[in-house]
Motif scaffolding. Structure first.
Motif, PDB file in Angstrom:
ATOM      1  N   GLU A   1      51.626  49.499  29.419  1.00 14.57           N
ATOM      2  CA  GLU A   1      52.416  48.312  28.934  1.00 14.57           C
ATOM      3  C   GLU A   1      52.349  47.333  29.932  1.00 14.57           C
ATOM      4  O   GLU A   1      52.629  47.773  31.237  1.00 14.57           O
ATOM      5  N   GLU A   2      52.436  45.938  29.586  1.00 14.88           N
ATOM      6  CA  GLU A   2      52.439  45.132  30.677  1.00 14.88           C
ATOM      7  C   GLU A   2      53.580  45.041  31.541  1.00 14.88           C
ATOM      8  O   GLU A   2      54.813  45.499  30.869  1.00 14.88           O
ATOM      9  N   ASP A   3      53.667  44.777  32.910  1.00 16.39           N
ATOM     10  CA  ASP A   3      54.984  44.584  33.579  1.00 16.39           C
ATOM     11  C   ASP A   3      54.746  43.669  34.639  1.00 16.39           C
ATOM     12  O   ASP A   3      53.757  42.732  34.655  1.00 16.39           O
ATOM     13  N   ALA A   4      55.825  43.527  35.473  1.00 21.03           N
ATOM     14  CA  ALA A   4      55.498  42.627  36.759  1.00 21.03           C
ATOM     15  C   ALA A   4      54.118  42.437  37.305  1.00 21.03           C
ATOM     16  O   ALA A   4      53.941  41.670  38.134  1.00 21.03           O
ATOM     17  N   GLY A   5      53.504  43.818  37.355  1.00 25.70           N
ATOM     18  CA  GLY A   5      52.276  43.931  38.008  1.00 25.70           C
ATOM     19  C   GLY A   5      51.067  44.189  37.304  1.00 25.70           C
ATOM     20  O   GLY A   5      50.087  44.259  37.955  1.00 25.70           O
ATOM     21  N   LEU A   6      51.371  44.809  36.041  1.00 22.41           N
ATOM     22  CA  LEU A   6      50.252  45.078  35.200  1.00 22.41           C
ATOM     23  C   LEU A   6      50.157  43.857  34.141  1.00 22.41           C
ATOM     24  O   LEU A   6      50.858  43.498  33.442  1.00 22.41           O
ATOM     25  N   LEU A   7      49.059  43.051  34.403  1.00 16.81           N
ATOM     26  CA  LEU A   7      48.932  41.588  34.154  1.00 16.81           C
ATOM     27  C   LEU A   7      47.452  41.883  33.126  1.00 16.81           C
ATOM     28  O   LEU A   7      46.509  42.317  33.663  1.00 16.81           O
ATOM     29  N   GLN A   8      47.518  41.127  32.089  1.00 19.92           N
ATOM     30  CA  GLN A   8      46.375  40.804  31.219  1.00 19.92           C
ATOM     31  C   GLN A   8      46.128  39.509  30.747  1.00 19.92           C
ATOM     32  O   GLN A   8      47.128  38.802  30.512  1.00 19.92           O
ATOM     33  N   ALA A   9      44.995  38.841  30.881  1.00 19.30           N
ATOM     34  CA  ALA A   9      44.539  37.524  30.444  1.00 19.30           C
ATOM     35  C   ALA A   9      43.122  37.387  30.286  1.00 19.30           C
ATOM     36  O   ALA A   9      42.351  38.042  30.683  1.00 19.30           O
ATOM     37  N   LYS A  10      42.981  35.892  29.729  1.00 21.71           N
ATOM     38  CA  LYS A  10      41.340  35.870  29.394  1.00 21.71           C
ATOM     39  C   LYS A  10      40.879  35.600  30.861  1.00 21.71           C
ATOM     40  O   LYS A  10      39.581  36.049  31.112  1.00 21.71           O
ATOM     41  N   ASP A  11      41.185  34.779  31.704  1.00 19.00           N
ATOM     42  CA  ASP A  11      40.790  34.875  32.928  1.00 19.00           C
ATOM     43  C   ASP A  11      41.604  34.865  34.189  1.00 19.00           C
ATOM     44  O   ASP A  11      42.929  34.958  33.828  1.00 19.00           O
ATOM     45  N   PHE A  12      40.993  35.115  35.278  1.00 17.32           N
ATOM     46  CA  PHE A  12      42.038  35.672  36.457  1.00 17.32           C
ATOM     47  C   PHE A  12      42.947  34.315  36.851  1.00 17.32           C
ATOM     48  O   PHE A  12      44.270  34.792  37.385  1.00 17.32           O
ATOM     49  N   SER A  13      42.520  33.454  36.803  1.00 16.03           N
ATOM     50  CA  SER A  13      43.450  32.090  36.977  1.00 16.03           C
ATOM     51  C   SER A  13      44.867  32.018  36.300  1.00 16.03           C
ATOM     52  O   SER A  13      45.824  31.832  36.847  1.00 16.03           O
ATOM     53  N   ALA A  14      44.913  32.527  35.137  1.00 12.56           N
ATOM     54  CA  ALA A  14      46.199  32.622  34.339  1.00 12.56           C
ATOM     55  C   ALA A  14      47.240  33.435  34.929  1.00 12.56           C
ATOM     56  O   ALA A  14      48.376  33.298  34.846  1.00 12.56           O
ATOM     57  N   VAL A  15      46.637  34.716  35.511  1.00  8.45           N
ATOM     58  CA  VAL A  15      47.657  35.482  36.338  1.00  8.45           C
ATOM     59  C   VAL A  15      47.748  35.705  37.608  1.00  8.45           C
ATOM     60  O   VAL A  15      48.342  36.380  38.452  1.00  8.45           O
ATOM     61  N   ARG A  16      47.046  34.672  38.328  1.00  9.32           N
ATOM     62  CA  ARG A  16      46.842  34.675  39.702  1.00  9.32           C
ATOM     63  C   ARG A  16      48.068  34.607  40.593  1.00  9.32           C
ATOM     64  O   ARG A  16      48.481  35.516  41.329  1.00  9.32           O
ATOM     65  N   GLU A  17      48.777  33.893  39.986  1.00  5.59           N
ATOM     66  CA  GLU A  17      50.211  33.721  40.716  1.00  5.59           C
ATOM     67  C   GLU A  17      51.139  34.975  40.578  1.00  5.59           C
ATOM     68  O   GLU A  17      51.854  35.439  41.699  1.00  5.59           O
ATOM     69  N   GLN A  18      51.128  35.423  39.335  1.00  2.38           N
ATOM     70  CA  GLN A  18      51.992  36.777  39.258  1.00  2.38           C
ATOM     71  C   GLN A  18      51.459  37.757  40.110  1.00  2.38           C
ATOM     72  O   GLN A  18      52.142  38.694  40.748  1.00  2.38           O
ATOM     73  N   PHE A  19      50.306  37.980  40.288  1.00  2.10           N
ATOM     74  CA  PHE A  19      49.250  38.917  40.768  1.00  2.10           C
ATOM     75  C   PHE A  19      49.704  39.001  42.075  1.00  2.10           C
ATOM     76  O   PHE A  19      49.866  39.663  42.822  1.00  2.10           O
ATOM     77  N   GLU A  20      49.755  37.707  43.064  1.00 11.31           N
ATOM     78  CA  GLU A  20      50.047  37.442  44.255  1.00 11.31           C
ATOM     79  C   GLU A  20      51.437  37.924  44.475  1.00 11.31           C
ATOM     80  O   GLU A  20      51.629  38.576  45.447  1.00 11.31           O
ATOM     81  N   ARG A  21      52.269  37.396  43.505  1.00 17.10           N
ATOM     82  CA  ARG A  21      53.970  38.047  43.700  1.00 17.10           C
ATOM     83  C   ARG A  21      53.945  39.548  43.627  1.00 17.10           C
ATOM     84  O   ARG A  21      54.573  39.986  44.799  1.00 17.10           O
ATOM     85  N   ALA A  22      53.121  40.057  42.886  1.00 13.23           N
ATOM     86  CA  ALA A  22      53.229  41.464  42.846  1.00 13.23           C
ATOM     87  C   ALA A  22      52.644  42.029  44.225  1.00 13.23           C
ATOM     88  O   ALA A  22      52.971  43.138  44.713  1.00 13.23           O
TER      89      ALA A  22
END
Ligand code: HDD
Length: 712
Positions: free
Chosen positions: A673-694
């Motif tokens: 399941e998605e969580d603060a660090g398990l991210l899914q999106a069409k492309d990386f730019s959509a989750v980049r900020e969250q990924f950086e925070r994680a």
């Protein structure tokens, strides 16, 4: 990134060219000892050119070898004596060169020259180590880490020989051999290697309650660091700084890493010990090669002489911290490591530290552990480095000149001129002469301390409380950190065979730290939970110290993070390029991993070289993972057991994980399941900020419960 990674690997495999940027006095000094065989003929140690290094001299091509073959004899003899004794403790280590820079003129605090000028740089060599294991043991075992720094100051060498935890296991040096014998592999079978999870260690520490504080730190996440770059360092003892007027202050030394204080999770640490036992030394070497120079801020906690007795613990007791809430840290400078050694043996193995190596402006305190250490370190070098001239080994030599009347002994290399090896003399003009102990001339003078006492063998009553600070530590941690401590005690005691030792730890140590902790460990061991502490633990004035939790000591930026991108045939180069740019922008070491080490084919029909295979570079070697451009039909990925394991293991170890592309819904197929660090999106730019925070948070701690169901 690929080129960079390749450069790292090839450079680390062979010899490394000296970093031209590092032009410190010590680097220049070492330059004169370096030997480069490029373009040179092979010769014996006596300088004779060797014509044949493949065949020994014999009587006829099938006959016996001849004793007169001096080339064979010299080569074999030297080889036979290549090994020296390893360090009794801290045998496994890795080192790096760098510099210390003073933030300001701190001469009101100390007359030590290396702290006396804003921007002043002093060359240093740092050696990190584990304590228990031998030279060939694994890096990621649960253990205290040594953090020893040699400052090559203009006034002589200053060694700050500390650890990554702020307290020690014993209060008096006379107990050090007992402690080390207890923690080292057991004498009958030499097991275990690099671990404290065995009977003799727990037997000793449960009978020696002064160890309770250091032991709970060793059971915390501090003892399984993510990297040597992500650890605090502590001088442990109280020292003194003295200014030119003779005014002294007590100080505690603390190093705080810019990279944050980060740890592995236990399952990961154990697996890395098998898959890459050199994990920490590799990480340090590669980071420096890539220009991601690790950096620490050097700070002191300053205590006025008249406040020596104003705490509810004794500042001379090395089993105690001085909470930052009581005495905040004053930053004095920074440490940067920017050059790998050229030769492990010559530098990292032969460096000899001693807490007794200090310079004017510094002095010891009467901490009985420190006092014993002042003797032990030079003494141990006599057998380890073979005699009293180890200060002449290039890595140990000060950068300032040194002259005295000590002479001869094994391996003397200096050629002393003159006739008079004594002082005073009238033959050699009276040289070398004393520098009277006056601040302006730089002669060392000890702090003018009055000592008036009876000779006794006893501990001060102020050293008697062993539990209020371990309690303070435990209570100051987050629930996650507390859970890890309970698990570490349960794991270690689970390996202890003798039931009475397990019970003594729970009943006589843990019950006095925290009944909840004692109860959890008791339950996991199947022994009755203690109902009350066995002694009345004094109530400390401070109930919590938020500075003790490493959760708040996160990195300032993403520099030096190591991320895997799993790539498969058919992915678009368009998905990879922005990732590479992003990694470069943040100095992240991004590695492309394919199903094998062969290049993958992009959807544009190009061949994309990879840095390694998913099998060869397992998830445990990375801080996070990205699976870019997953196709809608992800069968190729799901059919690859190694790739599925990689993803699940990344999840299990609470790491950030981004799945991108049309098939990012793969998450469901993997029952995640998605969580603060398990991210899914069409492309990386959509989750980049969250990924950086994680990434900055290091791990997704709230995932821990869910991750338990993933098989280890
Ligand atoms: Fe020690 C090595 C740190 C107490 C005796 N110690 C050694 C190293 C570190 C420490 C980092 C490795 C140095 C290197 O990289 O070469 N030791 C500590 C700290 C202590 C401490 C932080 C307590 C605050 N040590 C301690 C005591 C004794 C020793 C009480 C003996 C009375 N230590 C040694 C030693 C070693 C050593 C046996 C092994 C190799 C060496 O010194 O050079 O002499």
């Amino acid at each position: 990134m690929k080129n960079k990674t390749e450069k790292v690997k090839s450079q680390l495999a062979g010899s490394t060219a000296p970093d031209k940027k590092n032009t410190t006095a010590k680097t220049r000094d070492l330059e004169s000892y370096k030997s480069d065989a490029t373009g040179q003929p092979l010769r014996t140690n006596q300088g004779v050119k060797i014509a044949d290094n493949k065949n020994s001299l014999r009587a006829g091509s099938r006959g016996p070898s001849l004793l007169e073959d001096f080339i064979l004899r010299e080569k074999i003899t030297h080889f036979d004596h290549e090994r020296i004794p390893e360090r009794i403790v801290h045998a496994r280590g890795v080192g790096a060169h760098g510099y210390f820079e003073s933030y300001a003129d701190h001469s009101s605090l100390t007359k030590a020259g290396f702290l006396g000028e804003k921007g002043k740089q002093t060359p240093v060599f740092v050696r990190f180590s584990t304590v228990q294991g031998p030279r060939g043991s694994a890096d990621t075992v649960r253990d205290v880490r040594g953090f020893a720094i040699k400052f090559y100051t203009e006034e002589g060498n200053f060694d700050l020989v500390g650890n990554n935890i702020p307290v020690f296991f014993i209060q008096d040096a006379i107990k050090f051999p007992d402690f080390v014998h207890a923690v080292k592999p057991e004498p009958h079978n030499e097991i275990p290697t690099g671990a404290s999870a065995h009977d003799t260690f727990w037997d000793f520490v449960s009978l020696q309650p002064e160890s309770a504080h250091a032991v709970i730190w060793a059971m915390s996440d501090r003892a399984i660091p993510r990297s040597l770059r992500a650890m605090q360092g502590f001088g442990v003892h109280t020292f003194r700084l003295i200014n030119a007027k003779g005014v002294a202050k007590f100080v505690k030394f603390i190093w705080t890493p810019k990279q944050g204080v980060l740890s592995l999770v236990w399952d990961e640490a154990q697996k890395i010990a098998g898959k890459d036992p050199d994990f920490h030394r590799r990480d340090l070497g590669e980071s420096i090669e890539l220009g991601n120079y690790p950096e620490w801020e050097f700070g002191v906690q300053i205590i006025d002489e008249q406040d020596e007795h104003s705490f509810d613990f004794d500042i001379l007791d090395p089993t105690k911290i001085v909470p930052e809430e009581l005495v905040p840290i004053t930053p004095l400078g920074k440490l940067v490591l920017n050059r790998n050694p050229d030769n492990f043996f010559a530098e990292t193995e032969q460096i000899a530290f001693c807490p007794g190596h200090i310079v004017p402006g510094l002095d010891f305190s009467n901490d009985p552990l420190l006092q014993g250490r002042l003797f032990s370190y030079t003494d141990t070098q006599l057998s380890r480095l073979g005699g009293p001239n180890f200060h002449e080994i290039p890595i140990n030599k000060p950068v300032c000149p040194f002259h005295n009347n000590q002479r001869d002994a094994l391996h003397r290399t200096t050629i002393h001129k003159g006739q008079a090896a004594y002082e005073p003399n009238s033959i050699d003009g009276g040289w070398p002469q004393e520098t009277p102990p006056a601040a302006k001339d730089g002669g060392f003078e000890s702090y003018y301390e009055r000592i008036d006492a009876h000779k006794v063998r006893e501990r001060s009553a102020s050293f008697k409380d062993h539990f209020s600070q371990p309690r303070l530590f435990y209570k100051s941690l987050s629930a996650t950190e507390q859970l890890h401590i309970a698990e570490a005690y349960s794991f270690e005691l689970g390996k202890v065979k003798r039931q009475h030792i397990r019970e003594r730890v729970v009943n006589e140590i843990l019950s006095n730290i925290d009944l909840g902790l004692a109860g959890t460990v008791a339950q996991k061991l199947g022994i009755p939970a203690p109902k009350k502490p066995t002694i009345k633990v004094p109530e400390p004035s401070l109930k919590q110290s938020s500075a003790l939790s490493q959760m708040k000591l996160t990195p300032q930026d993403l520099q030096g993070k190591k991320i895997a991108a799993l790539v498969f045939d058919g992915l678009s180069a368009k998905a990879i390029r922005p990732l590479l740019d992003w990694a470069q922008q943040h100095s992240i070491a991004l590695q492309l991993l394919g199903p094998t080490s062969a290049p993958v084919k992009t959807s544009e029909g190009k061949s994309l070289a990879v840095d390694g295979s998913i099998k060869g570079e397992p998830s445990i070697l990375f801080d996070a993972a990205i699976v870019p451009d997953i196709p809608t039909d992800h069968t190729a990925l799901l059919d690859n057991g190694q790739a599925v394991h990689f993803i699940l293991e990344t999840f299990k170890h609470l790491k950030p994980l981004a799945l991108t592309g049309p098939g990012a819904s793969l998450i469901k197929a993997l029952h995640l399941e998605e969580d603060a660090g398990l991210l899914q999106a069409k492309d990386f730019s959509a989750v980049r900020e969250q990924f950086e925070r994680a990434l900055l948070a290091h791990r997704v701690w709230e995932r821990e419960k869910k991750a338990e169901r993933i098989p280890a």
